[in-house]
Design a protein around this motif. Sequence first.
Motif, PDB file in Angstrom:
ATOM      1  N   ILE A 190       0.876  -1.178   0.000  1.00 52.39           N
ATOM      2  CA  ILE A 190       0.000   0.000   0.000  1.00 52.39           C
ATOM      3  C   ILE A 190       0.906   1.219   0.000  1.00 52.39           C
ATOM      4  N   PRO A 191       0.903   2.009  -1.061  1.00 50.26           N
ATOM      5  CA  PRO A 191       1.844   3.145  -1.168  1.00 50.26           C
ATOM      6  C   PRO A 191       1.688   4.126  -0.006  1.00 50.26           C
ATOM      7  N   ALA A 192       2.779   4.828   0.269  1.00 49.71           N
ATOM      8  CA  ALA A 192       2.802   5.803   1.360  1.00 49.71           C
ATOM      9  C   ALA A 192       2.103   7.086   0.908  1.00 49.71           C
ATOM     10  N   THR A 193       0.800   7.165   1.202  1.00 45.77           N
ATOM     11  CA  THR A 193       0.002   8.316   0.765  1.00 45.77           C
ATOM     12  C   THR A 193      -0.738   8.996   1.914  1.00 45.77           C
ATOM     13  N   TRP A 194      -0.650   8.418   3.125  1.00 50.30           N
ATOM     14  CA  TRP A 194      -1.447   8.913   4.245  1.00 50.30           C
ATOM     15  C   TRP A 194      -0.577   9.679   5.241  1.00 50.30           C
ATOM     16  N   GLU A 195      -1.184  10.692   5.875  1.00 53.40           N
ATOM     17  CA  GLU A 195      -0.466  11.400   6.941  1.00 53.40           C
ATOM     18  C   GLU A 195      -0.288  10.526   8.180  1.00 53.40           C
ATOM     19  N   TYR A 196      -1.135   9.504   8.296  1.00 53.99           N
ATOM     20  CA  TYR A 196      -0.962   8.477   9.334  1.00 53.99           C
ATOM     21  C   TYR A 196      -1.733   7.244   8.907  1.00 53.99           C
ATOM     22  N   ALA A 197      -1.202   6.079   9.240  1.00 54.19           N
ATOM     23  CA  ALA A 197      -1.899   4.811   9.023  1.00 54.19           C
ATOM     24  C   ALA A 197      -1.627   3.912  10.216  1.00 54.19           C
ATOM     25  N   GLY A 198      -2.692   3.469  10.888  1.00 51.32           N
ATOM     26  CA  GLY A 198      -2.536   2.567  12.017  1.00 51.32           C
ATOM     27  C   GLY A 198      -2.355   1.135  11.557  1.00 51.32           C
ATOM     28  N   PRO A 199      -2.017   0.234  12.468  1.00 50.72           N
ATOM     29  CA  PRO A 199      -1.850  -1.177  12.096  1.00 50.72           C
ATOM     30  C   PRO A 199      -3.191  -1.817  11.734  1.00 50.72           C
ATOM     31  N   PHE A 200      -3.123  -2.939  11.034  1.00 51.06           N
ATOM     32  CA  PHE A 200      -4.343  -3.648  10.675  1.00 51.06           C
ATOM     33  C   PHE A 200      -4.888  -4.418  11.883  1.00 51.06           C
ATOM     34  N   TYR A 201      -6.183  -4.243  12.115  1.00 51.37           N
ATOM     35  CA  TYR A 201      -6.911  -4.994  13.127  1.00 51.37           C
ATOM     36  C   TYR A 201      -8.211  -5.484  12.488  1.00 51.37           C
ATOM     37  N   ARG A 202      -8.462  -6.790  12.617  1.00 47.75           N
ATOM     38  CA  ARG A 202      -9.733  -7.359  12.144  1.00 47.75           C
ATOM     39  C   ARG A 202     -10.023  -7.009  10.686  1.00 47.75           C
ATOM     40  N   GLY A 203      -8.963  -6.877   9.902  1.00 53.84           N
ATOM     41  CA  GLY A 203      -9.136  -6.675   8.474  1.00 53.84           C
ATOM     42  C   GLY A 203      -9.106  -5.240   8.007  1.00 53.84           C
ATOM     43  N   TYR A 204      -8.949  -4.281   8.931  1.00 57.41           N
ATOM     44  CA  TYR A 204      -9.014  -2.871   8.555  1.00 57.41           C
ATOM     45  C   TYR A 204      -7.893  -2.086   9.236  1.00 57.41           C
ATOM     46  N   ALA A 205      -7.508  -0.989   8.596  1.00 54.31           N
ATOM     47  CA  ALA A 205      -6.531  -0.073   9.172  1.00 54.31           C
ATOM     48  C   ALA A 205      -7.112   1.339   9.173  1.00 54.31           C
ATOM     49  N   HIS A 206      -6.907   2.033  10.251  1.00 51.35           N
ATOM     50  CA  HIS A 206      -7.331   3.421  10.412  1.00 51.35           C
ATOM     51  C   HIS A 206      -6.329   4.317   9.679  1.00 51.35           C
ATOM     52  N   VAL A 207      -6.829   5.206   8.805  1.00 54.28           N
ATOM     53  CA  VAL A 207      -5.943   6.108   8.069  1.00 54.28           C
ATOM     54  C   VAL A 207      -6.444   7.542   8.215  1.00 54.28           C
ATOM     55  N   VAL A 208      -5.491   8.470   8.090  1.00 54.32           N
ATOM     56  CA  VAL A 208      -5.804   9.886   8.262  1.00 54.32           C
ATOM     57  C   VAL A 208      -5.194  10.669   7.109  1.00 54.32           C
ATOM     58  N   ALA A 209      -5.978  11.592   6.561  1.00 51.73           N
ATOM     59  CA  ALA A 209      -5.505  12.458   5.474  1.00 51.73           C
ATOM     60  C   ALA A 209      -5.576  13.912   5.923  1.00 51.73           C
ATOM     61  N   GLY A 210      -4.543  14.688   5.536  1.00 53.36           N
ATOM     62  CA  GLY A 210      -4.565  16.120   5.774  1.00 53.36           C
ATOM     63  C   GLY A 210      -4.403  16.527   7.220  1.00 53.36           C
ATOM     64  N   ALA A 211      -3.730  15.712   8.039  1.00 52.66           N
ATOM     65  CA  ALA A 211      -3.582  15.999   9.465  1.00 52.66           C
ATOM     66  C   ALA A 211      -2.138  16.355   9.802  1.00 52.66           C
ATOM     67  N   GLN A 212      -1.968  17.044  10.928  1.00 56.40           N
ATOM     68  CA  GLN A 212      -0.660  17.257  11.520  1.00 56.40           C
ATOM     69  C   GLN A 212      -0.459  16.202  12.598  1.00 56.40           C
ATOM     70  N   LEU A 213       0.685  15.521  12.565  1.00 57.25           N
ATOM     71  CA  LEU A 213       0.936  14.426  13.491  1.00 57.25           C
ATOM     72  C   LEU A 213       1.840  14.903  14.620  1.00 57.25           C
ATOM     73  N   GLU A 214       1.368  14.735  15.845  1.00 63.84           N
ATOM     74  CA  GLU A 214       2.172  15.062  17.026  1.00 63.84           C
ATOM     75  C   GLU A 214       2.695  13.769  17.624  1.00 63.84           C
ATOM     76  N   ARG A 215       3.992  13.691  17.818  1.00 59.74           N
ATOM     77  CA  ARG A 215       4.618  12.467  18.313  1.00 59.74           C
ATOM     78  C   ARG A 215       5.086  12.658  19.749  1.00 59.74           C
ATOM     79  N   TYR A 216       4.888  11.619  20.551  1.00 59.96           N
ATOM     80  CA  TYR A 216       5.446  11.609  21.898  1.00 59.96           C
ATOM     81  C   TYR A 216       5.746  10.162  22.261  1.00 59.96           C
ATOM     82  N   GLY A 217       6.963   9.931  22.714  1.00 59.69           N
ATOM     83  CA  GLY A 217       7.416   8.569  22.953  1.00 59.69           C
ATOM     84  C   GLY A 217       7.805   7.900  21.645  1.00 59.69           C
ATOM     85  N   ALA A 218       8.051   6.598  21.729  1.00 62.06           N
ATOM     86  CA  ALA A 218       8.546   5.859  20.574  1.00 62.06           C
ATOM     87  C   ALA A 218       7.507   5.754  19.463  1.00 62.06           C
TER      88      ALA A 218
END
Length: 280
Positions: free
Chosen positions: A67-95
Amino acid sequence: MIYHTGVNERAKGIIKNGLVYLLGDENQLYFPGEMFMAREECDYGLIQFEVRGKWGFADIYTGEIKIPATWEYAGPFYRGYAHVVAGAQLERYGACHMESHGGKHGYIDRNGTIIIPIEYDAAEEIPYRQFFKVAQNGKWGLIDNQNKIVIPFEWDILETSYYHDLVFCGIIEETCDPYVGPEDKLLESIFNIPAEPTSRRRLKWGGYDPNFNLIISPELDHKPMPYKKKGKTNYHDRDSNYYLLKRKRKYGVLCKDGRLITNITLLKRDATNIIDKLSG
């Protein structure tokens, strides 16, 4: 960077000849399957990777970009689906802990096909059964995999039961606190400012049964509480078949299958006695 946020792991990576590799010591290259818990925990053998601020998925065994890198964030797959976000600013804390600000949320399947439109203000990382907890205009609801609403967008908080097929909902109420403290009285005496009750917020709880019927209106003082039978040790929430309901010092009993055993009219001891008898 290669991520496995499901187990809070990340590692440096590199894309070479169109394949994603882990970058080891002395620039040795490994396939992503060598990452901690990747083989055990990555659904469909797909792992998250990020390049230049965009997220996608690679095969852990071959490094092939699935799946090409096109999302501002993509979560891991759970139960067949992955949560994805478009047009967001990502704030990181911790690993691997991240929070998105702005943007729109939805879900994709293992082929990268958008299953839930990227149109929601927020979304839960892990689907509930084959349903999705999403937010719109500051309120949470639940939709199915056809994007049909099964719980309306009316709730300030929506929690799915981890062990039972129940959904608990809450609304925030603004209330007037009649208490006037000593500081307020002092200000009144010095500056002639009337001491007035202050407003505060409280959360009222309700609940849905496994078929998403609202069985408890949002009037409970607390979220339904799994009941621990007297004298039982090594107790876990999954061992409870019943919940205590509390409203204005009165109690009721809810079964894990969504049946309301008693109305919320009992003393606590009477409610717990009923549960003890039902539990044998």
